[in-house]
Motif scaffolding. Structure first.
Motif, PDB file in Angstrom:
ATOM      1  N   LEU A 288       7.312   8.528   7.297  1.00 61.39           N
ATOM      2  CA  LEU A 288       7.135   7.356   6.420  1.00 61.39           C
ATOM      3  C   LEU A 288       5.895   7.319   5.518  1.00 61.39           C
ATOM      4  O   LEU A 288       5.910   7.059   4.484  1.00 61.39           O
ATOM      5  CB  LEU A 288       7.141   6.342   7.493  1.00 61.39           C
ATOM      6  N   LEU A 289       4.780   7.679   6.413  1.00 63.42           N
ATOM      7  CA  LEU A 289       3.455   7.545   5.568  1.00 63.42           C
ATOM      8  C   LEU A 289       3.505   8.574   4.420  1.00 63.42           C
ATOM      9  O   LEU A 289       2.737   8.451   3.262  1.00 63.42           O
ATOM     10  CB  LEU A 289       2.382   7.836   6.668  1.00 63.42           C
ATOM     11  N   ALA A 290       4.187   9.622   4.458  1.00 65.86           N
ATOM     12  CA  ALA A 290       4.208  10.683   3.455  1.00 65.86           C
ATOM     13  C   ALA A 290       5.137  10.344   2.288  1.00 65.86           C
ATOM     14  O   ALA A 290       5.204  11.012   1.249  1.00 65.86           O
ATOM     15  CB  ALA A 290       4.687  12.003   4.058  1.00 65.86           C
ATOM     16  N   SER A 291       6.081   9.295   2.412  1.00 67.80           N
ATOM     17  CA  SER A 291       7.064   8.833   1.597  1.00 67.80           C
ATOM     18  C   SER A 291       6.625   8.069   0.533  1.00 67.80           C
ATOM     19  O   SER A 291       5.659   7.192   0.575  1.00 67.80           O
ATOM     20  CB  SER A 291       8.237   8.221   2.366  1.00 67.80           C
ATOM     21  N   ASP A 292       7.257   7.791  -0.567  1.00 70.80           N
ATOM     22  CA  ASP A 292       6.984   7.257  -1.807  1.00 70.80           C
ATOM     23  C   ASP A 292       8.247   6.031  -1.952  1.00 70.80           C
ATOM     24  O   ASP A 292       7.861   5.216  -2.976  1.00 70.80           O
ATOM     25  CB  ASP A 292       6.906   7.914  -2.850  1.00 70.80           C
ATOM     26  N   ARG A 293       9.126   6.125  -1.363  1.00 72.92           N
ATOM     27  CA  ARG A 293      10.331   5.142  -1.426  1.00 72.92           C
ATOM     28  C   ARG A 293      11.147   5.001  -0.288  1.00 72.92           C
ATOM     29  O   ARG A 293      11.455   6.176   0.176  1.00 72.92           O
ATOM     30  CB  ARG A 293      10.829   5.230  -2.608  1.00 72.92           C
ATOM     31  N   ILE A 294      11.266   3.790   0.156  1.00 74.90           N
ATOM     32  CA  ILE A 294      12.267   3.769   1.659  1.00 74.90           C
ATOM     33  C   ILE A 294      13.626   3.500   0.994  1.00 74.90           C
ATOM     34  O   ILE A 294      13.754   2.397   0.019  1.00 74.90           O
ATOM     35  CB  ILE A 294      11.874   2.822   2.647  1.00 74.90           C
ATOM     36  N   THR A 317       3.809  -2.473   4.274  1.00 72.52           N
ATOM     37  CA  THR A 317       3.599  -1.064   4.100  1.00 72.52           C
ATOM     38  C   THR A 317       3.379  -0.658   2.671  1.00 72.52           C
ATOM     39  O   THR A 317       2.602   0.548   2.329  1.00 72.52           O
ATOM     40  CB  THR A 317       4.851  -0.286   4.559  1.00 72.52           C
ATOM     41  N   GLN A 318       3.486  -1.484   1.738  1.00 70.83           N
ATOM     42  CA  GLN A 318       3.016  -1.126   0.494  1.00 70.83           C
ATOM     43  C   GLN A 318       4.011   0.008  -0.223  1.00 70.83           C
ATOM     44  O   GLN A 318       3.524   0.932  -1.009  1.00 70.83           O
ATOM     45  CB  GLN A 318       1.531  -0.851   0.163  1.00 70.83           C
ATOM     46  N   ILE A 319       5.058   0.191   0.595  1.00 68.76           N
ATOM     47  CA  ILE A 319       6.047   1.283  -0.107  1.00 68.76           C
ATOM     48  C   ILE A 319       7.120   0.704  -0.596  1.00 68.76           C
ATOM     49  O   ILE A 319       7.819  -0.434   0.166  1.00 68.76           O
ATOM     50  CB  ILE A 319       6.425   2.250   1.105  1.00 68.76           C
ATOM     51  N   PRO A 320       7.656   1.014  -1.835  1.00 67.44           N
ATOM     52  CA  PRO A 320       8.776   0.424  -2.415  1.00 67.44           C
ATOM     53  C   PRO A 320      10.171   0.600  -1.647  1.00 67.44           C
ATOM     54  O   PRO A 320      10.222   1.631  -1.010  1.00 67.44           O
ATOM     55  CB  PRO A 320       8.937   0.851  -3.599  1.00 67.44           C
ATOM     56  N   VAL A 321      10.895  -0.483  -1.639  1.00 61.95           N
ATOM     57  CA  VAL A 321      12.206  -0.329  -0.676  1.00 61.95           C
ATOM     58  C   VAL A 321      13.306  -0.665  -1.798  1.00 61.95           C
ATOM     59  O   VAL A 321      13.619  -1.607  -2.256  1.00 61.95           O
ATOM     60  CB  VAL A 321      12.037  -1.225   0.470  1.00 61.95           C
ATOM     61  N   ALA A 416       3.910  -1.234  12.155  1.00 64.64           N
ATOM     62  CA  ALA A 416       3.272   0.031  12.781  1.00 64.64           C
ATOM     63  C   ALA A 416       2.644   0.999  11.356  1.00 64.64           C
ATOM     64  O   ALA A 416       1.549   1.507  11.393  1.00 64.64           O
ATOM     65  CB  ALA A 416       4.422   0.826  13.483  1.00 64.64           C
ATOM     66  N   ILE A 417       3.483   0.919  10.359  1.00 63.62           N
ATOM     67  CA  ILE A 417       3.309   1.963   9.382  1.00 63.62           C
ATOM     68  C   ILE A 417       1.978   1.136   8.490  1.00 63.62           C
ATOM     69  O   ILE A 417       1.042   1.628   8.084  1.00 63.62           O
ATOM     70  CB  ILE A 417       4.084   2.117   8.399  1.00 63.62           C
ATOM     71  N   GLY A 418       1.970  -0.185   8.383  1.00 70.35           N
ATOM     72  CA  GLY A 418       0.946  -0.980   7.379  1.00 70.35           C
ATOM     73  C   GLY A 418      -0.341  -0.787   8.356  1.00 70.35           C
ATOM     74  O   GLY A 418      -1.330  -0.615   7.551  1.00 70.35           O
ATOM     75  N   ASP A 419      -0.350  -0.824   9.825  1.00 70.19           N
ATOM     76  CA  ASP A 419      -1.395  -0.835  10.349  1.00 70.19           C
ATOM     77  C   ASP A 419      -2.139   0.569  10.207  1.00 70.19           C
ATOM     78  O   ASP A 419      -3.138   0.838  10.014  1.00 70.19           O
ATOM     79  CB  ASP A 419      -1.204  -0.700  11.964  1.00 70.19           C
ATOM     80  N   GLU A 420      -1.361   1.707  10.036  1.00 65.75           N
ATOM     81  CA  GLU A 420      -1.653   3.232   9.965  1.00 65.75           C
ATOM     82  C   GLU A 420      -2.376   3.230   8.419  1.00 65.75           C
ATOM     83  O   GLU A 420      -3.359   3.924   8.389  1.00 65.75           O
ATOM     84  CB  GLU A 420      -0.448   4.103   9.961  1.00 65.75           C
ATOM     85  N   LYS A 421      -1.848   2.486   7.695  1.00 63.58           N
ATOM     86  CA  LYS A 421      -2.419   2.641   6.148  1.00 63.58           C
ATOM     87  C   LYS A 421      -3.479   1.593   5.981  1.00 63.58           C
ATOM     88  O   LYS A 421      -3.846   1.461   4.745  1.00 63.58           O
ATOM     89  CB  LYS A 421      -1.051   2.220   5.242  1.00 63.58           C
ATOM     90  N   ALA A 422      -3.805   0.810   6.928  1.00 63.85           N
ATOM     91  CA  ALA A 422      -4.697  -0.439   6.871  1.00 63.85           C
ATOM     92  C   ALA A 422      -4.321  -1.299   5.682  1.00 63.85           C
ATOM     93  O   ALA A 422      -5.143  -1.544   5.106  1.00 63.85           O
ATOM     94  CB  ALA A 422      -6.180   0.203   6.887  1.00 63.85           C
ATOM     95  N   VAL A 423      -3.262  -1.469   5.626  1.00 65.78           N
ATOM     96  CA  VAL A 423      -2.794  -2.572   4.575  1.00 65.78           C
ATOM     97  C   VAL A 423      -3.097  -3.884   5.268  1.00 65.78           C
ATOM     98  O   VAL A 423      -3.045  -4.264   6.246  1.00 65.78           O
ATOM     99  CB  VAL A 423      -1.314  -2.610   4.332  1.00 65.78           C
ATOM    100  N   PRO A 424      -4.069  -4.707   4.294  1.00 63.09           N
ATOM    101  CA  PRO A 424      -4.550  -5.806   4.783  1.00 63.09           C
ATOM    102  C   PRO A 424      -3.376  -6.977   5.223  1.00 63.09           C
ATOM    103  O   PRO A 424      -3.728  -7.546   6.554  1.00 63.09           O
ATOM    104  CB  PRO A 424      -5.349  -6.394   3.465  1.00 63.09           C
ATOM    105  N   GLU A 425      -2.174  -6.994   4.941  1.00 61.09           N
ATOM    106  CA  GLU A 425      -1.293  -8.123   5.131  1.00 61.09           C
ATOM    107  C   GLU A 425      -0.822  -7.531   6.556  1.00 61.09           C
ATOM    108  O   GLU A 425      -0.367  -8.432   7.301  1.00 61.09           O
ATOM    109  CB  GLU A 425       0.010  -8.205   4.103  1.00 61.09           C
TER     110      GLU A 425
END
Ligand code: F6R
Length: 603
Positions: A288-294, A317-321, A416-425
């Motif tokens: 998921l971290l390597a993806s640019d869109r879900i 996650t800041q990943i577009p869905v 879980a993904i947002g934490d890995e990416k340290a997304v503030p939200e």
């Protein structure tokens, strides 16, 4: 769709089959039938309608030590006793039940069976006649003829075949439709879903597409399409019989609505690590971290859960869905991003529309995850990763607790993904705490049954149509609320983007049309209120479902405050109850609405 059960090696096979069929009734209920036999007699009984109609026809003489049974959701041929399974060959020696759709049945008919008379209009009857023809033509065994027939058939199937002269063997085969073998002590069973045979065994063996299995009382023999023997370990079903009983509830749907706070708490337990982190497999996180869109792929209520989770996933996650309907995506695929990730949402894990997309995604070698309630289901096995809903079996055809569990699991994944990416939200969002607040809010709402039942009576019990309206997440909840209402109460209901009404649909508003506004977002709430005023001035009968912090004195259903990201989880609850009570008041069967089945295994 359609449910199959069978047993070999136990007396009173008919009782075991009837019990199993009752538990599979969620898969279809327009007709049912069974075949039982022993060394001295055999019996074929069929009935139109529910299993109870079949039960009434099973007299004390109808008994055996081997048997197969079927509950049907019609595809080919109208729901009737004639089209009910089991079907027999022309000489009555072979008896077959089938779940799935044979795509080339007309070609098979023309090529092999042009001079045959058929009782009904089903594709299954063609198959059982075909097996007999191949057997006679090649002077072969039933097993060899069955295998040959399988090589000629195109389509989806789970078959169970019994030969009258050999009341000790069931032949089964599967392709794209679910089928399990259950292991007993001195007997064996077959079933579309482990639920059906839990009172007989908790040990099951999965069958893969293309395999054929010979089942006797003491052994099972699995063969791959090339005829090689396959050994497969059994697994223990993690299900409890009490999970599938209604208990004191009048309907499963009400029990399942009430289960929702417990499911939220179970998800907290299942996904919380020792240091308070969300436990998600590292390989899944990395993909998921390597993806640019879900790309979320799902049908019906699961699709609506995808919409409800879109903004949660994007914010954390800041990943577009993108959210897509499986039945559209498969044959009309949009341009994909450079690194797409596919998220399949399916309560049953068996939905054929979603599966056809997954097959393509696997051919393209793209990463995938299935979020499902059923461990070991087809979509779970065929995706790279699985996350479970832990919602317990959902038996009512209308999905309730699976919808909220899907949103909750996607929220956990997003965290879980947002934490890995340290997304503030994500770092600021205490997901376990917020879900426990949701659980308490759900509890408060399910306690409001008397009030909500009265609103159903006042607004919905005798209307022809109704609208749910909202904006943003409230619009997505409105889509689900409308589906729930229409599928069980048969009120023509639409979930609409509140701002869009004035662009055409407002023309449908008449004196007394119920319009239910969902308001949980501060920024859009005043606009939705404006839209409610517009329809009121055209005669609509309006009801407001609103978060406590945004409520006005005249609003009717007040939702306890929860974190703004997860309001859908609570806003949907009163809409589920409104659908439930409106259906009861209109005199329909809440759990088994007409024309529907729980697990949709045809495209
Ligand atoms: C409606 C409902 C259906 C399912 C849909 C997908 O209440 O249950 O719309 O959501 O058929 O099924 P699953 O989630 O099993 O893929």
């Amino acid at each position: 769709m359609c449910g199959i059960v069978g047993i070999v090696g136990k007396s009173n096979a008919e009782r075991i089959i009837l019990n199993g069929l009752e538990r599979l009734e969620y898969r279809g209920y327009d007709s049912a039938g069974l075949y039982v036999a022993d060394r001295t007699s055999d019996h074929l009984v069929k009935a139109q309608g529910r299993i109870k109609n079949l039960e009434e026809k099973v007299t004390s003489e109808v008994t055996g030590t081997i048997g197969i049974g079927h509950t049907r959701w019609a595809t080919h041929g109208k729901p009737s006793e004639m089209n009910a399974h089991p079907h027999t060959s022309a000489n009555q020696a072979l008896v077959l039940v089938h779940n799935g759709v044979i795509e080339n049945f007309e070609e098979l008919h023309q090529e092999y069976l042009s001079n045959h008379q058929f009782e009904g209009q089903t594709d299954t009857e063609i198959v059982v006649h075909l097996i007999e023809v191949l057997k006679e033509q090649d002077n072969s065994t039933t097993k060899a003829a069955f295998k040959k027939a399988l090589s000629l058939i195109r389509g989806s199937y789970a078959f169970a075949l019994v030969e009258k002269n050999d009341p000790e063997t069931i032949y089964v085969a599967k392709n794209k439709s679910p089928l399990l073998i259950g292991l007993g002590d001195g007997f064996n069973v077959i079933c579309s879903d482990a639920l059906a045979m839990l009172d007989q065994t908790t040990h099951f063996v999965e069958i893969e597409d293309g395999e054929m299995v010979t089942v006797t009382a003491d052994a099972i023999e699995i063969e791959d399409p090339k005829g090689n023997l396959v050994y497969r370990e059994s697994y223990e079903a993690q299900l409890d019989l009490t999970d599938i009983e209604k208990g004191t509830y009048p309907y499963y749907m009400l029990k399942e609505i009430d289960d929702q706070p417990t499911v939220m708490r179970r998800l907290i337990q299942e996904y919380q690590g020792e240091s308070g982190e969300v436990v998600i497999d590292a390989a899944l996180k990395n993909e998921l971290l390597a993806s640019d869109r879900i790309y979320i792929i799902a049908c019906g209520t699961s699709n609506h859960a995808g919409w409800a989770a879109k903004s949660i996933l994007e914010k954390l996650t800041q990943i577009p869905v993108e959210v897509h309907l499986s039945s559209e995506f498969g044959y009309n695929m949009p341009l994909l991003s450079a690194k797409p990730f596919f998220l399949f949402l399916s309560q049953s894990g068996e939905t054929a529309d979603s599966r056809q997309v997954l097959v393509t995604i696997n051919q393209l070698g793209l990463p995938s995850l299935t979020i499902t309630n059923v461990a070991g289901s087809t979509l779970s096995r065929e995706a790279n990763h699985t996350l479970l809903l832990h919602a317990g079996p959902e038996i009512a055809v209308a999905s309730t607790k699976a919808y909220t569990a899907q949103i909750a699991v996607m929220t956990l994944l997003a965290k879980a993904i947002g934490d890995e990416k340290a997304v503030p939200e994500a770092l600021d969002f205490d997901v376990f705490h917020e879900l426990s607040i949701v659980a308490s809010a759900m509890e408060a709402l399910v306690d409001e049954k008397a009030v909500i039942s009265q609103f159903a009576e006042d607004f919905l019990s005798d209307t022809r149509n109704a609208f749910y309206i909202g904006r943003g997440n409230d619009y997505y909840v409105s889509m689900e609320a409308a589906l729930k209402l229409k599928e069980i109460s048969y009120i023509q209901a639409e979930g609409f983007a509140a701002g869009e009404l004035k662009h055409g649909t407002i023309a449908l508003i008449e004196e007394g049309t119920p319009v239910i506004g969902v308001i949980t977002e501060e920024v859009t709430g005043s606009h939705t209120r404006g839209n409610l005023k517009e329809v009121e001035s055209r005669g609509a009968h309006t009801l407001v479902i609103v978060s406590q912090e945004l409520a006005k004195a005249t609003d009717q259903i007040i939702l306890p405050n929860v974190h703004p990201l997860v309001t859908s989880l609570v806003a949907v609850v009163p809409t589920q109850l409104l659908a439930y009570f409106a259906t009861l008041q209109r005199g329909f069967d809440v759990d088994k609405p007409r024309n529907l089945a729980k697990s949709v295994t045809v495209e």
